[in-house]
Scaffold this motif. Structure first.
Motif, PDB file in Angstrom:
ATOM      1  N   HIS A 192      -4.937   7.267   4.011  1.00 31.50           N
ATOM      2  CA  HIS A 192      -5.475   8.499   3.426  1.00 31.50           C
ATOM      3  C   HIS A 192      -4.495   8.921   2.333  1.00 31.50           C
ATOM      4  O   HIS A 192      -3.329   9.214   2.614  1.00 31.50           O
ATOM      5  CB  HIS A 192      -5.591   9.580   4.499  1.00 31.50           C
ATOM      6  CG  HIS A 192      -6.192  10.862   4.004  1.00 31.50           C
ATOM      7  ND1 HIS A 192      -6.564  11.893   4.849  1.00 31.50           N
ATOM      8  CD2 HIS A 192      -6.495  11.304   2.757  1.00 31.50           C
ATOM      9  CE1 HIS A 192      -7.052  12.890   4.143  1.00 31.50           C
ATOM     10  NE2 HIS A 192      -7.008  12.554   2.857  1.00 31.50           N
ATOM     11  N   PHE A 193      -4.971   8.942   1.082  1.00 35.52           N
ATOM     12  CA  PHE A 193      -4.100   9.257  -0.053  1.00 35.52           C
ATOM     13  C   PHE A 193      -4.486  10.594  -0.673  1.00 35.52           C
ATOM     14  O   PHE A 193      -5.659  10.948  -0.763  1.00 35.52           O
ATOM     15  CB  PHE A 193      -4.190   8.164  -1.118  1.00 35.52           C
ATOM     16  CG  PHE A 193      -3.560   6.859  -0.717  1.00 35.52           C
ATOM     17  CD1 PHE A 193      -2.184   6.683  -0.797  1.00 35.52           C
ATOM     18  CD2 PHE A 193      -4.342   5.823  -0.244  1.00 35.52           C
ATOM     19  CE1 PHE A 193      -1.601   5.489  -0.413  1.00 35.52           C
ATOM     20  CE2 PHE A 193      -3.779   4.610   0.136  1.00 35.52           C
ATOM     21  CZ  PHE A 193      -2.396   4.447   0.056  1.00 35.52           C
ATOM     22  N   SER A 194      -3.446  11.311  -1.116  1.00 37.40           N
ATOM     23  CA  SER A 194      -3.618  12.539  -1.865  1.00 37.40           C
ATOM     24  C   SER A 194      -2.441  12.642  -2.827  1.00 37.40           C
ATOM     25  O   SER A 194      -1.663  11.678  -2.982  1.00 37.40           O
ATOM     26  CB  SER A 194      -3.686  13.748  -0.927  1.00 37.40           C
ATOM     27  OG  SER A 194      -4.067  14.914  -1.632  1.00 37.40           O
ATOM     28  N   TYR A 199       6.748  13.159  -3.360  1.00 35.64           N
ATOM     29  CA  TYR A 199       6.229  12.086  -2.507  1.00 35.64           C
ATOM     30  C   TYR A 199       6.365  12.498  -1.048  1.00 35.64           C
ATOM     31  O   TYR A 199       7.399  12.993  -0.616  1.00 35.64           O
ATOM     32  CB  TYR A 199       7.010  10.797  -2.744  1.00 35.64           C
ATOM     33  CG  TYR A 199       6.618   9.671  -1.814  1.00 35.64           C
ATOM     34  CD1 TYR A 199       5.449   8.951  -2.028  1.00 35.64           C
ATOM     35  CD2 TYR A 199       7.404   9.338  -0.719  1.00 35.64           C
ATOM     36  CE1 TYR A 199       5.075   7.930  -1.176  1.00 35.64           C
ATOM     37  CE2 TYR A 199       7.044   8.313   0.141  1.00 35.64           C
ATOM     38  CZ  TYR A 199       5.882   7.607  -0.096  1.00 35.64           C
ATOM     39  OH  TYR A 199       5.520   6.602   0.760  1.00 35.64           O
ATOM     40  N   TYR A 200       5.310  12.299  -0.284  1.00 37.24           N
ATOM     41  CA  TYR A 200       5.337  12.599   1.148  1.00 37.24           C
ATOM     42  C   TYR A 200       4.572  11.518   1.901  1.00 37.24           C
ATOM     43  O   TYR A 200       3.427  11.197   1.555  1.00 37.24           O
ATOM     44  CB  TYR A 200       4.690  13.958   1.431  1.00 37.24           C
ATOM     45  CG  TYR A 200       4.519  14.259   2.909  1.00 37.24           C
ATOM     46  CD1 TYR A 200       5.613  14.628   3.691  1.00 37.24           C
ATOM     47  CD2 TYR A 200       3.273  14.140   3.528  1.00 37.24           C
ATOM     48  CE1 TYR A 200       5.459  14.887   5.053  1.00 37.24           C
ATOM     49  CE2 TYR A 200       3.122  14.405   4.887  1.00 37.24           C
ATOM     50  CZ  TYR A 200       4.217  14.776   5.637  1.00 37.24           C
ATOM     51  OH  TYR A 200       4.072  15.023   6.987  1.00 37.24           O
ATOM     52  N   GLU A 201       5.204  10.961   2.902  1.00 33.72           N
ATOM     53  CA  GLU A 201       4.548   9.985   3.764  1.00 33.72           C
ATOM     54  C   GLU A 201       4.750  10.414   5.209  1.00 33.72           C
ATOM     55  O   GLU A 201       5.876  10.469   5.703  1.00 33.72           O
ATOM     56  CB  GLU A 201       5.114   8.579   3.558  1.00 33.72           C
ATOM     57  CG  GLU A 201       4.430   7.530   4.427  1.00 33.72           C
ATOM     58  CD  GLU A 201       4.883   6.110   4.148  1.00 33.72           C
ATOM     59  OE1 GLU A 201       4.359   5.183   4.802  1.00 33.72           O
ATOM     60  OE2 GLU A 201       5.773   5.927   3.285  1.00 33.72           O
ATOM     61  N   VAL A 219      -0.467   9.468   2.932  1.00 34.53           N
ATOM     62  CA  VAL A 219       0.538   9.373   1.871  1.00 34.53           C
ATOM     63  C   VAL A 219       0.125  10.278   0.722  1.00 34.53           C
ATOM     64  O   VAL A 219      -1.032  10.226   0.261  1.00 34.53           O
ATOM     65  CB  VAL A 219       0.680   7.926   1.356  1.00 34.53           C
ATOM     66  CG1 VAL A 219       1.710   7.854   0.237  1.00 34.53           C
ATOM     67  CG2 VAL A 219       1.058   6.979   2.486  1.00 34.53           C
ATOM     68  N   SER A 220       1.046  11.110   0.254  1.00 34.03           N
ATOM     69  CA  SER A 220       0.810  11.952  -0.919  1.00 34.03           C
ATOM     70  C   SER A 220       1.800  11.537  -2.002  1.00 34.03           C
ATOM     71  O   SER A 220       3.006  11.455  -1.748  1.00 34.03           O
ATOM     72  CB  SER A 220       0.989  13.433  -0.566  1.00 34.03           C
ATOM     73  OG  SER A 220       0.739  14.246  -1.702  1.00 34.03           O
ATOM     74  N   LEU A 221       1.290  11.269  -3.199  1.00 38.85           N
ATOM     75  CA  LEU A 221       2.100  10.697  -4.270  1.00 38.85           C
ATOM     76  C   LEU A 221       2.431  11.711  -5.352  1.00 38.85           C
ATOM     77  O   LEU A 221       1.644  12.608  -5.657  1.00 38.85           O
ATOM     78  CB  LEU A 221       1.358   9.511  -4.893  1.00 38.85           C
ATOM     79  CG  LEU A 221       1.166   8.323  -3.934  1.00 38.85           C
ATOM     80  CD1 LEU A 221      -0.028   7.486  -4.358  1.00 38.85           C
ATOM     81  CD2 LEU A 221       2.426   7.482  -3.875  1.00 38.85           C
ATOM     82  N   ALA A 222       3.608  11.538  -5.932  1.00 32.88           N
ATOM     83  CA  ALA A 222       4.056  12.410  -7.014  1.00 32.88           C
ATOM     84  C   ALA A 222       3.405  11.976  -8.332  1.00 32.88           C
ATOM     85  O   ALA A 222       2.705  10.965  -8.410  1.00 32.88           O
ATOM     86  CB  ALA A 222       5.578  12.366  -7.126  1.00 32.88           C
ATOM     87  N   GLU A 223       3.665  12.734  -9.380  1.00 33.92           N
ATOM     88  CA  GLU A 223       3.088  12.483 -10.697  1.00 33.92           C
ATOM     89  C   GLU A 223       3.752  11.284 -11.369  1.00 33.92           C
ATOM     90  O   GLU A 223       4.965  11.103 -11.293  1.00 33.92           O
ATOM     91  CB  GLU A 223       3.260  13.734 -11.561  1.00 33.92           C
ATOM     92  CG  GLU A 223       2.850  13.575 -13.012  1.00 33.92           C
ATOM     93  CD  GLU A 223       3.252  14.764 -13.864  1.00 33.92           C
ATOM     94  OE1 GLU A 223       3.005  14.717 -15.089  1.00 33.92           O
ATOM     95  OE2 GLU A 223       3.811  15.715 -13.302  1.00 33.92           O
ATOM     96  N   PHE A 224       2.963  10.473 -12.050  1.00 35.90           N
ATOM     97  CA  PHE A 224       3.498   9.380 -12.852  1.00 35.90           C
ATOM     98  C   PHE A 224       4.417   9.939 -13.931  1.00 35.90           C
ATOM     99  O   PHE A 224       4.099  10.914 -14.602  1.00 35.90           O
ATOM    100  CB  PHE A 224       2.353   8.583 -13.491  1.00 35.90           C
ATOM    101  CG  PHE A 224       2.797   7.654 -14.595  1.00 35.90           C
ATOM    102  CD1 PHE A 224       3.495   6.490 -14.295  1.00 35.90           C
ATOM    103  CD2 PHE A 224       2.539   7.948 -15.920  1.00 35.90           C
ATOM    104  CE1 PHE A 224       3.923   5.632 -15.299  1.00 35.90           C
ATOM    105  CE2 PHE A 224       2.950   7.105 -16.939  1.00 35.90           C
ATOM    106  CZ  PHE A 224       3.651   5.942 -16.628  1.00 35.90           C
ATOM    107  N   GLY A 225       5.571   9.300 -14.095  1.00 40.84           N
ATOM    108  CA  GLY A 225       6.500   9.688 -15.147  1.00 40.84           C
ATOM    109  C   GLY A 225       7.290  10.941 -14.870  1.00 40.84           C
ATOM    110  O   GLY A 225       7.893  11.508 -15.794  1.00 40.84           O
TER     111      GLY A 225
END
Length: 545
Positions: A192-194, A199-201, A219-225
């Motif tokens: 499950h991605f958000s 970053y949070y896993e 998993v929650s992902l941070a912004e590219f760059g």
């Protein structure tokens, strides 16, 4: 066949940079497909001319998209030209780039099922086009009709996802929604991605069902760059529609979405007496007080000194309490005050279910899952605590831990005993060897087993289990118990006492403390553990109702 997949956080209009980076990764990794889980485009109210130019080039196919890529509808509206193009081309923006839409399901050529619910949550029941950056409870509810998913992508976090989790305590929670949690529970996705600011896993969690239980990784992902170098991409390999693992990954918890609110301490925790902390699961054998004893009927919950509702002698020793499990410092701890000076207290802790049962198997299925999950989460928190407190200048944790469990259907009230031990002893194999040798000294007819599948089978019956842990190493061993021999209920403490050179302290009654000393130990542990207490995770979550 397993396939490699890449999932990215929000791109926020950095189109050329992102697809150039993805092309470099694709050349090395050969992903089957990629997903952008957040906003692909920049905020339309502040988009620069350069960003608008990149969007036009992308739509014309002048920006190379190196691998089939699906992008979510994030929390901000898509550019009007993009929406029009997607409507005219069935969701394809350019070669290799496809929109997942406000709500929808995609089946990839490899056989993976991707379900997406995008946009910001709205309580209203508004009519929206397929690429609108808003979703309703009706959208989320209807998405349950997809029945299952390998990958779930949502713009908002599921509410309560941080419950019973020790991960990412320093991360500000993102906007969350109950409807997303309900959707995750219904679909039981493997991933499950958000997205979010960091970053949070979360630890993996299992869903209620017959074994083997489906497991989800959130998993929650941070912004590219992002300038802080926070993780913005998650790459992994897995097979479509593969069966759930027969052995749960380390640290797995029960689903945070099916557990209730944190229990309150109030009058429940006002009572104990010294018997509850006797560090055993019934009467003593082999070295207990008074020789051979008559077998007594196990006490009822109203008579049990491990139940929170009775006796008032040792409430001062409670250090944490969750929905299903509580922690106390041990009555008559095995270590001395100076055994682990870095901890500030002896470190001997009991992990005890709130509800009365002699074994985990004695609980009903739903309660057993919740209790097991929270006991594991508490143990993991304690392990992280001792590692953090014992870290040297090189970052190496000098302490690991041993946790043992006596599971007997004739027992009183289940508990796990947690005790720190030198990580070097764990790494050398001394701990396991000591338990095996002591069982041989007692001439027990059964032998310790360490095979995972054999342990899972043995746990259906009576057993003594040892969970050995240090950073980078985990080892479980189990001794089956049966009616052919009498098992020493001080066995775990006896072995650890020998290892620590504290054999005279084998029995808790030989290690008295004053109430003031007990209170002081509990206060030190509360302070040390609060950073790692899973029962406190998610309390500050911003749940959208």
């Amino acid at each position: 066949m397993a396939a490699k997949v890449a999932v990215a956080g929000s791109v926020n209009g950095k189109l050329l940079g992102f697809f150039t980076k993805l092309a470099g990764l694709q050349a090395k990794q050969n992903f089957a497909f990629a997903i952008v889980a957040g906003d692909l485009f920049a905020d339309q109210d502040s988009t620069s001319e350069a960003e608008n130019y990149e969007v036009k080039k992308l739509m014309k196919g002048e920006v190379s998209v190196p691998v089939t890529t699906y992008f979510a509808v994030g929390r901000r509206e898509l550019p009007e030209d993009v929406i029009s193009h997607l409507k005219e081309n069935d969701g394809e923006l350019c070669p290799n780039l496809f929109a997942l839409g406000r709500k929808g399901r995609v089946k990839t050529s490899e056989g993976f099922s991707i379900v997406a619910v995008g946009g910001a949550h709205s309580d209203g029941d508004v009519a929206n086009h397929p690429y609108a950056a808003v979703y309703t409870n009706k959208d989320a509810s209807s998405a349950k009709g997809y029945n299952d998913a390998d990958i779930l992508v949502t713009s908002e976090w599921p509410s309560a996802v941080r419950y019973a989790s020790a991960a990412g305590r320093d991360i500000k929670p993102a906007v969350s929604a109950d409807s997303v949690a309900e959707l995750c529970t219904a679909l039981r996705p493997r991933y499950h991605f958000s997205t979010g600011d960091a970053y949070y896993e979360r630890e993996p969690f299992f869903h209620a069902s017959d074994p083997p239980r489906p497991i989800t990784r959130f998993v929650s992902l941070a912004e590219f760059g992002n300038t802080e170098k926070k993780k913005w991409m998650y790459a992994f390999s897995f097979e479509p529609s593969a069966s759930p693992p027969t052995v749960m990954p380390e640290g797995t918890t029960a689903s945070p979405f099916t557990q209730g609110k944190k229990r309150k301490l109030d009058s429940q925790a006002k009572s104990f007496n010294t018997h509850r902390f006797a560090n055993c699961n019934g009467v003593d054998h082999h070295g207990g007080r008074g020789g051979k004893r008559m077998r007594r009927a196990p006490p009822k919950p109203t008579e049990c000194y491990f139940c929170l509702s009775f006796n008032q002698d040792a409430a001062h020793m409670i250090t944490a309490i969750g929905e299903q499990v509580y922690l106390t410092t041990s009555k008559g701890p095995l270590p001395l005050m100076d055994t682990y000076p870095e901890l500030g207290f002896p470190g001997h802790v009991l992990i005890i279910p709130v509800d009365h049962a002699p074994t985990l198997s004695a609980f009903n299925d739903e309660t057993r899952d919740a209790v097991t999950s929270e006991m594991i989460a508490m143990k993991d928190g304690l392990q992280k605590m001792v590692a953090s407190k014992s870290r040297d200048d090189d970052g190496y944790a000098r302490l690991g831990a041993v946790t043992w469990e006596i599971s007997k259907s004739s027992g009183v009230h289940l508990q796990w005993q947690f005790l720190p031990i030198a990580a070097s002893m764990i790494q050398s194999g001394v701990i396991e060897a000591a338990f095996v040798a002591e069982a041989e000294n007692f001439e027990y007819p059964t032998k310790f087993i360490s095979n995972t599948s054999e342990i899972a089978e043995a746990e259906k019956y009576d057993y003594f289990k040892v969970m050995i842990w240090s950073e980078g190493l985990r080892r479980d061993i189990l001794l089956p118990l049966d009616q052919s021999f009498r098992f020493d209920l001080q066995f775990g403490r006896r072995v650890m006492g020998k290892l620590l050179g504290l054999e005279p302290r084998t029995h808790w009654k030989d290690c008295p403390q004053s109430k003031a000393e007990e209170e002081a130990d509990a206060e030190v542990m509360k302070d040390a553990f609060k950073e790692f207490d899973p029962s406190m995770a998610g309390v500050a979550d911003s749940n959208r109702r």
